[in-house]
Motif scaffolding. Structure first.
Motif, PDB file in Angstrom:
ATOM      1  N   GLY B  88      22.501 -43.967 -14.666  1.00  0.00           N
ATOM      2  CA  GLY B  88      23.066 -42.937 -15.715  1.00  0.00           C
ATOM      3  C   GLY B  88      21.818 -42.215 -16.257  1.00  0.00           C
ATOM      4  N   PRO B  89      21.776 -41.132 -17.028  1.00  0.00           N
ATOM      5  CA  PRO B  89      23.236 -40.672 -17.422  1.00  0.00           C
ATOM      6  C   PRO B  89      23.528 -39.723 -15.985  1.00  0.00           C
ATOM      7  CG  PRO B  89      21.467 -39.592 -18.423  1.00  0.00           C
ATOM      8  CD  PRO B  89      20.865 -40.766 -17.847  1.00  0.00           C
ATOM      9  N   LEU B  90      24.947 -39.804 -15.861  1.00  0.00           N
ATOM     10  CA  LEU B  90      25.371 -38.809 -14.868  1.00  0.00           C
ATOM     11  C   LEU B  90      26.093 -37.697 -15.415  1.00  0.00           C
ATOM     12  CD1 LEU B  90      26.304 -41.867 -12.492  1.00  0.00           C
ATOM     13  CD2 LEU B  90      24.361 -40.502 -12.638  1.00  0.00           C
ATOM     14  N   GLY B  91      26.347 -36.602 -14.624  1.00  0.00           N
ATOM     15  CA  GLY B  91      27.269 -35.317 -14.822  1.00  0.00           C
ATOM     16  C   GLY B  91      26.529 -34.692 -15.721  1.00  0.00           C
ATOM     17  N   GLN B  92      27.127 -33.439 -15.979  1.00  0.00           N
ATOM     18  CA  GLN B  92      26.890 -32.414 -16.670  1.00  0.00           C
ATOM     19  C   GLN B  92      27.060 -32.704 -18.215  1.00  0.00           C
ATOM     20  OE1 GLN B  92      24.982 -29.682 -15.425  1.00  0.00           O
ATOM     21  NE2 GLN B  92      25.660 -29.813 -13.578  1.00  0.00           N
ATOM     22  N   PRO B  93      25.907 -32.423 -19.173  1.00  0.00           N
ATOM     23  CA  PRO B  93      26.237 -32.597 -20.564  1.00  0.00           C
ATOM     24  C   PRO B  93      27.172 -31.428 -21.114  1.00  0.00           C
ATOM     25  CG  PRO B  93      23.685 -32.273 -20.186  1.00  0.00           C
ATOM     26  CD  PRO B  93      24.663 -31.907 -18.777  1.00  0.00           C
ATOM     27  N   THR B  94      27.839 -31.844 -22.079  1.00  0.00           N
ATOM     28  CA  THR B  94      28.788 -31.011 -22.709  1.00  0.00           C
ATOM     29  C   THR B  94      28.268 -29.563 -23.251  1.00  0.00           C
ATOM     30  OG1 THR B  94      30.140 -32.859 -23.440  1.00  0.00           O
ATOM     31  CG2 THR B  94      30.614 -30.681 -24.468  1.00  0.00           C
ATOM     32  N   HIS B  95      28.735 -28.621 -23.099  1.00  0.00           N
ATOM     33  CA  HIS B  95      28.248 -27.372 -23.524  1.00  0.00           C
ATOM     34  C   HIS B  95      28.368 -27.172 -25.127  1.00  0.00           C
ATOM     35  CE1 HIS B  95      26.330 -23.563 -23.809  1.00  0.00           C
ATOM     36  NE2 HIS B  95      27.269 -23.124 -24.339  1.00  0.00           N
ATOM     37  N   ILE B  96      27.374 -27.371 -25.795  1.00  0.00           N
ATOM     38  CA  ILE B  96      27.621 -27.567 -27.430  1.00  0.00           C
ATOM     39  C   ILE B  96      27.212 -26.345 -28.003  1.00  0.00           C
ATOM     40  CG2 ILE B  96      27.142 -29.083 -29.498  1.00  0.00           C
ATOM     41  CD1 ILE B  96      28.644 -30.549 -27.693  1.00  0.00           C
ATOM     42  N   GLU B  97      27.823 -25.606 -28.696  1.00  0.00           N
ATOM     43  CA  GLU B  97      27.196 -24.552 -29.544  1.00  0.00           C
ATOM     44  C   GLU B  97      28.237 -24.383 -30.627  1.00  0.00           C
ATOM     45  OE1 GLU B  97      28.799 -20.463 -28.303  1.00  0.00           O
ATOM     46  OE2 GLU B  97      28.401 -21.472 -26.306  1.00  0.00           O
ATOM     47  N   GLN B 119      31.212 -35.301 -32.422  1.00  0.00           N
ATOM     48  CA  GLN B 119      30.047 -35.381 -33.354  1.00  0.00           C
ATOM     49  C   GLN B 119      28.874 -34.401 -33.010  1.00  0.00           C
ATOM     50  OE1 GLN B 119      28.028 -39.317 -32.305  1.00  0.00           O
ATOM     51  NE2 GLN B 119      28.213 -39.922 -34.533  1.00  0.00           N
ATOM     52  N   ALA B 120      28.732 -34.096 -31.736  1.00  0.00           N
ATOM     53  CA  ALA B 120      27.836 -33.057 -31.387  1.00  0.00           C
ATOM     54  C   ALA B 120      28.326 -31.755 -31.918  1.00  0.00           C
ATOM     55  CB  ALA B 120      27.492 -33.004 -29.990  1.00  0.00           C
ATOM     56  N   LEU B 121      29.445 -31.491 -31.581  1.00  0.00           N
ATOM     57  CA  LEU B 121      30.171 -30.157 -32.135  1.00  0.00           C
ATOM     58  C   LEU B 121      30.083 -30.154 -33.628  1.00  0.00           C
ATOM     59  CD1 LEU B 121      33.160 -30.175 -29.734  1.00  0.00           C
ATOM     60  CD2 LEU B 121      31.446 -28.463 -29.897  1.00  0.00           C
ATOM     61  N   LYS B 122      30.443 -31.080 -34.422  1.00  0.00           N
ATOM     62  CA  LYS B 122      30.088 -31.085 -35.784  1.00  0.00           C
ATOM     63  C   LYS B 122      28.791 -30.584 -36.383  1.00  0.00           C
ATOM     64  CE  LYS B 122      30.978 -32.904 -40.301  1.00  0.00           C
ATOM     65  NZ  LYS B 122      31.889 -32.854 -41.154  1.00  0.00           N
ATOM     66  N   GLY B 125      27.661 -27.313 -36.257  1.00  0.00           N
ATOM     67  CA  GLY B 125      28.156 -26.558 -37.372  1.00  0.00           C
ATOM     68  C   GLY B 125      29.605 -26.073 -37.345  1.00  0.00           C
ATOM     69  N   ASN B 126      30.262 -26.670 -36.186  1.00  0.00           N
ATOM     70  CA  ASN B 126      31.814 -26.497 -36.068  1.00  0.00           C
ATOM     71  C   ASN B 126      32.471 -26.920 -37.201  1.00  0.00           C
ATOM     72  OD1 ASN B 126      32.051 -25.048 -33.184  1.00  0.00           O
ATOM     73  ND2 ASN B 126      30.649 -26.716 -32.993  1.00  0.00           N
ATOM     74  N   ASP B 127      33.805 -26.557 -37.413  1.00  0.00           N
ATOM     75  CA  ASP B 127      34.783 -27.266 -38.240  1.00  0.00           C
ATOM     76  C   ASP B 127      35.579 -27.929 -37.212  1.00  0.00           C
ATOM     77  OD1 ASP B 127      36.797 -27.901 -39.931  1.00  0.00           O
ATOM     78  OD2 ASP B 127      37.333 -26.013 -40.877  1.00  0.00           O
ATOM     79  N   VAL B 128      35.638 -29.141 -37.086  1.00  0.00           N
ATOM     80  CA  VAL B 128      36.259 -29.997 -36.213  1.00  0.00           C
ATOM     81  C   VAL B 128      37.447 -30.686 -36.749  1.00  0.00           C
ATOM     82  CG1 VAL B 128      35.926 -31.741 -34.589  1.00  0.00           C
ATOM     83  CG2 VAL B 128      34.046 -30.456 -35.147  1.00  0.00           C
ATOM     84  N   ARG B 129      38.373 -30.490 -36.090  1.00  0.00           N
ATOM     85  CA  ARG B 129      39.708 -31.042 -36.449  1.00  0.00           C
ATOM     86  C   ARG B 129      40.064 -32.129 -35.158  1.00  0.00           C
ATOM     87  NH1 ARG B 129      43.905 -27.476 -39.976  1.00  0.00           N
ATOM     88  NH2 ARG B 129      42.320 -26.844 -41.620  1.00  0.00           N
ATOM     89  N   ILE B 130      40.587 -33.137 -35.388  1.00  0.00           N
ATOM     90  CA  ILE B 130      40.901 -34.425 -34.559  1.00  0.00           C
ATOM     91  C   ILE B 130      42.180 -34.878 -34.428  1.00  0.00           C
ATOM     92  CG2 ILE B 130      39.994 -36.575 -33.549  1.00  0.00           C
ATOM     93  CD1 ILE B 130      37.147 -36.013 -34.904  1.00  0.00           C
ATOM     94  N   ILE B 131      42.663 -34.919 -33.310  1.00  0.00           N
ATOM     95  CA  ILE B 131      43.989 -35.641 -33.125  1.00  0.00           C
ATOM     96  C   ILE B 131      43.786 -36.923 -31.957  1.00  0.00           C
ATOM     97  CG2 ILE B 131      46.412 -35.025 -32.200  1.00  0.00           C
ATOM     98  CD1 ILE B 131      45.947 -32.149 -32.474  1.00  0.00           C
TER      99      ILE B 131
END
Lengths: 500, 282
Positions: B88-97, B119-122, B125-131
């Protein structure tokens, strides 16, 4: 078909040896010696195992076959060999029973005779231009150069006569070899011999490239590949497995951060092409790469031991006519499929697979359906392959490459029952390195562009060879490129990196 | 060899392992995965998402559920033991903005790969709600870690033994109606991701999923992981694992996951005996 066994073939050779051996033969006499058949496992037995099909010449056979060589002064066979092995000289030694001397001649030009003797398409290379074959008006009657090469290489290994090449005084230079297939193995050996520290990077958990994941055990025993890798270890080449250049580290990281003075890229052409027909993602449709990787690399053929599962197949269609198609079809037979059909758009004559492998496949009960092309794959209610719609073709005018293209005949569509489809229509280059390396020039097809003489890429200190440059080609061509690149890299490094 | 530094049991069948792998730890980004092979020549290669990494320590963390032979034998290993192969690491990273308002939905063991993304989204600067969804209370994992990230955390269990007795799609639908997120990220069992997609589609909320198909090499050389994205064949290991949920052919994906069902069931039965996990416990 009667199947002459090893003992019978050996007895025949003994008789011929008694008649011809020990005296100087005329050209006429040499031409009269029959070509020696390769002993093979009985087809009925071998479809039940994974062991090597061709068991290799006997001592008597190799001498008799070697006596067929006319020792032509102009040696057209040598021109047919991509790495220009001195064929008449190694055959002359074999004819005298000097096998150690014979293999030493080969090793002047080729690193992997036990492998190339087995998998090279000799009928399209050295044996194509053989004078004996030409005189007897049949390519099948050319001197069996590959089989002699294989014999002396195997002899060396069986007699533990292998000598590791001498390593020059350490140069203090560090060289990376990306990939561990035949191009990389050859380059690594030549670079190490020159005294550089050599690290080989392999993405998979086993080194060897297509020699371990692609070509099946029944055609190339993995112990032979392991022996070559062991030789590299013994020479001091380090092999880093589980290292995907482009992801685990980029080309630029290796050069700038990890202190590599030069890199050889031998990553091959491993990206499978699909048919782009409807139903291609149904259950039971596999790329030949997947099918063969499961069986070879993951050893799924050994069902009681392997953790990697295999699809239960009964009626298998293999699309394609190359060696990979033959390997997949013959593997499917061994894995228990009752009916295996090679479906090919052209005819027997245009098929790119080695003649010997086609003959072996036929002996093993593989069916050949020529002049047929797939239109769509149809599945049952569970999404599993049940039928393939095929259309009949006829051959049209020769295209730019000189091959006659198949032309579909309207109205000839028909459904054929299959439960498994294996797609073996070729591979493209994996774009990972190209995409993660700025300044590395590739062509339209994603192959790395190199200088023909030196294999140098557009990046200083970075060289490339094998299928990543040539597109899917052969083991011997990959090897030849590895050797050429290593030579240029050694010059580049000796020069302190001045010659780019 | 890759040494196991730490091992914790997160629930009856779910383990978290920290593995020494400095090269992977240095390069990995949220959304990427490893392929792991352990147990000798005949062992299977399996894909697992990188749940966390510590570049200084040179370690990566994986979280896995013992569902088959390979994951069971992995579950038997202890700190100090080594895993033979980790790629690894394999695959495309998440697009974070910074999208604004993001809902992260994690189902079962999918909560683990969700963690670095949330974590990266937070951090962006995102407002992150989690389910978080789980079958029952015992199977809820990483609650504390998620609590630390989320501005609002909703836990659902199928049997109501903890949090809300609901499927994750219920609170997801409510958030789409009332909070109007700018992005939804869903990771979990494919059937859950399929229904999350069906939930967000009417609201037109861009939805990203992380697909977990059958894989062998994980480098793009076999196509065993292929999926149909907007009618085009893509390889999850190199083009993904994340895709636009609305473009995925879910029915094909679900079918293909069943390719080796008979073989897997047999192996599952064998290894449950080995780990002494009772049927139905997990």
């Amino acid at each position: 078909m009667s199947h002459p066994n090893r003992e019978q073939l050996d007895a025949l050779a003994q008789e011929q040896l008694a008649a011809y051996g020990g005296r100087k033969l005329s050209v006429k006499e040499r031409l009269a010696i029959p070509a020696q058949d390769m002993p093979t496992q009985d087809p009925a037995e071998r479809v039940l195992n994974m062991s090597e099909v061709a068991t290799g010449y006997t001592d008597a056979q190799v001498v008799v076959e070697s006596l067929r060589c006319l020792q032509c002064a102009n040696a057209p066979c040598v021109k047919g060999c991509p790495v220009r092995i001195d064929i008449p000289r190694f055959i002359a030694r074999a004819a005298e029973g000097d096998y150690a001397g014979s293999v030493a001649v080969i090793k002047e030009s080729s690193m992997l005779p036990a492998i190339c003797g087995r998998v090279c398409p000799q009928e399209a290379q050295c044996q194509l231009t053989c004078t004996v074959g030409k005189s007897l008006k049949s390519i099948d009657k050319a001197v069996n150069i590959g089989r002699i090469e294989r014999f002396v290489a195997d002899w060396e290994s069986e007699h533990h006569a292998r000598k590791n090449p001498e390593i020059a005084t350490p140069t203090g230079k560090k060289v990376g070899v990306v990939g561990s297939g035949p191009a990389s193995m050859t380059a690594a050996a030549d670079l190490r011999r020159a005294g550089h520290e050599v690290v080989m990077f392999e993405a998979l958990h086993k080194a060897g490239g297509v020699l371990v994941y692609g070509i099946p055990e029944f055609r190339l025993p993995k112990s032979i590949v392991q022996e070559e890798l062991d030789a590299l270890y013994a020479m001091g080449v380090k092999i880093e497995r589980n290292f995907l250049v482009g992801r685990t580290a980029k080309v630029t990281d290796l050069m700038e951060r990890e202190g590599f003075d030069a890199l050889f890229l031998g990553t091959g052409a491993g990206l499978p092409k699909f048919l782009n027909v409807e139903g291609e993602n149904l259950i039971g449709v596999f790329s030949a790469n997947e099918y063969l990787t499961r069986s070879n690399l993951m050893r799924a053929y050994d069902r009681n031991k392997a953790g990697t599962p295999l699809y239960g197949s009964h009626k298998v269609a293999v699309f394609g006519g190359g060696n990979v198609a033959m390997d997949a079809a013959r593997t499917a037979r061994r894995l228990g499929a009752e009916e295996v059909t090679i479906v090919y758009r052209r005819t027997d004559e245009e098929m790119p697979a080695r003649r010997e492998e086609v003959a072996h496949a036929k002996e093993e009960g593989v069916r050949f359906l020529y002049l047929h092309a797939p239109l769509k794959i149809v599945g049952d209610e569970k999404g599993r392959v049940s039928h393939v719609e095929l259309i009949t073709c006829e051959l049209g005018e020769p295209d730019a490459s000189g091959r006659r293209s198949p032309v579909e005949i309207p109205g000839s569509e028909a459904m054929h029952e299959f439960d498994t489809v294996i797609v073996a229509i070729g591979n493209d280059s994996n774009p990972l390195i190209e995409k993660t390396t700025k300044g590395l020039d590739v062509n339209r097809r994603g192959n790395i562009i190199v200088d023909e003489e030196t294999c140098a890429t557009s990046m200083k200190g970075v060289y490339a060879g094998g299928d990543i440059v040539l597109g899917a080609a052969t083991v011997i061509l990959a090897m030849g490129q590895g050797r050429k690149a290593a030579k240029a890299m050694n010059a580049f490094l000796a020069d302190g990196g001045a010659t780019a | 060899m890759f040494t196991i530094l730490d091992k914790r049991k997160l629930s009856a069948e779910v383990f978290r392992m920290e593995i020494l792998a400095p090269n992977i730890a240095r390069e990995r980004k949220a959304g990427q995965f490893v392929i792991l092979q352990q147990g000798g020549d005949y062992a299977e290669r399996i894909p697992l998402t990188i749940a966390d990494a510590d570049p200084e320590k040179g370690s990566v963390t994986i979280v896995f559920q013992a569902v088959g032979e390979a994951t069971h034998s992995l579950g038997m290993l202890e700190p100090g033991d080594a895993i033979e192969n980790v790629l690894g690491p394999l695959g495309q990273p998440t697009h974070i903005e910074n999208y604004g308002k993001v809902v992260c939905v994690g189902g079962g063991v999918g909560v683990a790969p969700m963690h670095p993304i949330a974590q990266a989204l937070k951090q962006a600067g995102n407002d992150v709600r989690i389910i978080i969804g789980a079958r029952n209370k015992d199977l809820v994992i990483l609650e504390e870690e998620m609590q630390a990230i989320a501005s609002e955390l909703t836990i659902c269990t199928d049997d109501g033994s903890y949090g809300r007795k609901a499927l994750v799609t219920e609170p997801l639908k409510e958030l789409c109606e009332t909070w109007k997120p700018d992005l939804v990220v869903a990771i979990g069992p494919p059937i859950m991701m399929k229904f999350c997609t069906a939930t967000t589609r009417p609201f037109g909320v861009p939805t990203v999923v992380s697909l977990n198909t059958i894989m062998i090499d994980g480098t793009g050389m076999c196509g065993g992981c292929r999926v149909s994205i907007n009618g085009k064949t893509k390889f999850v290991c190199v083009d993904g694992p994340e895709f636009d949920a609305f473009a995925v052919d879910w029915d094909n994906l679900l079918m293909r996951l069943g390719t080796y069902k008979p073989q897997e069931q047999e192996a599952h039965h064998r290894c449950h005996i080995g780990l002494q996990i009772k049927e139905g416990e997990a």
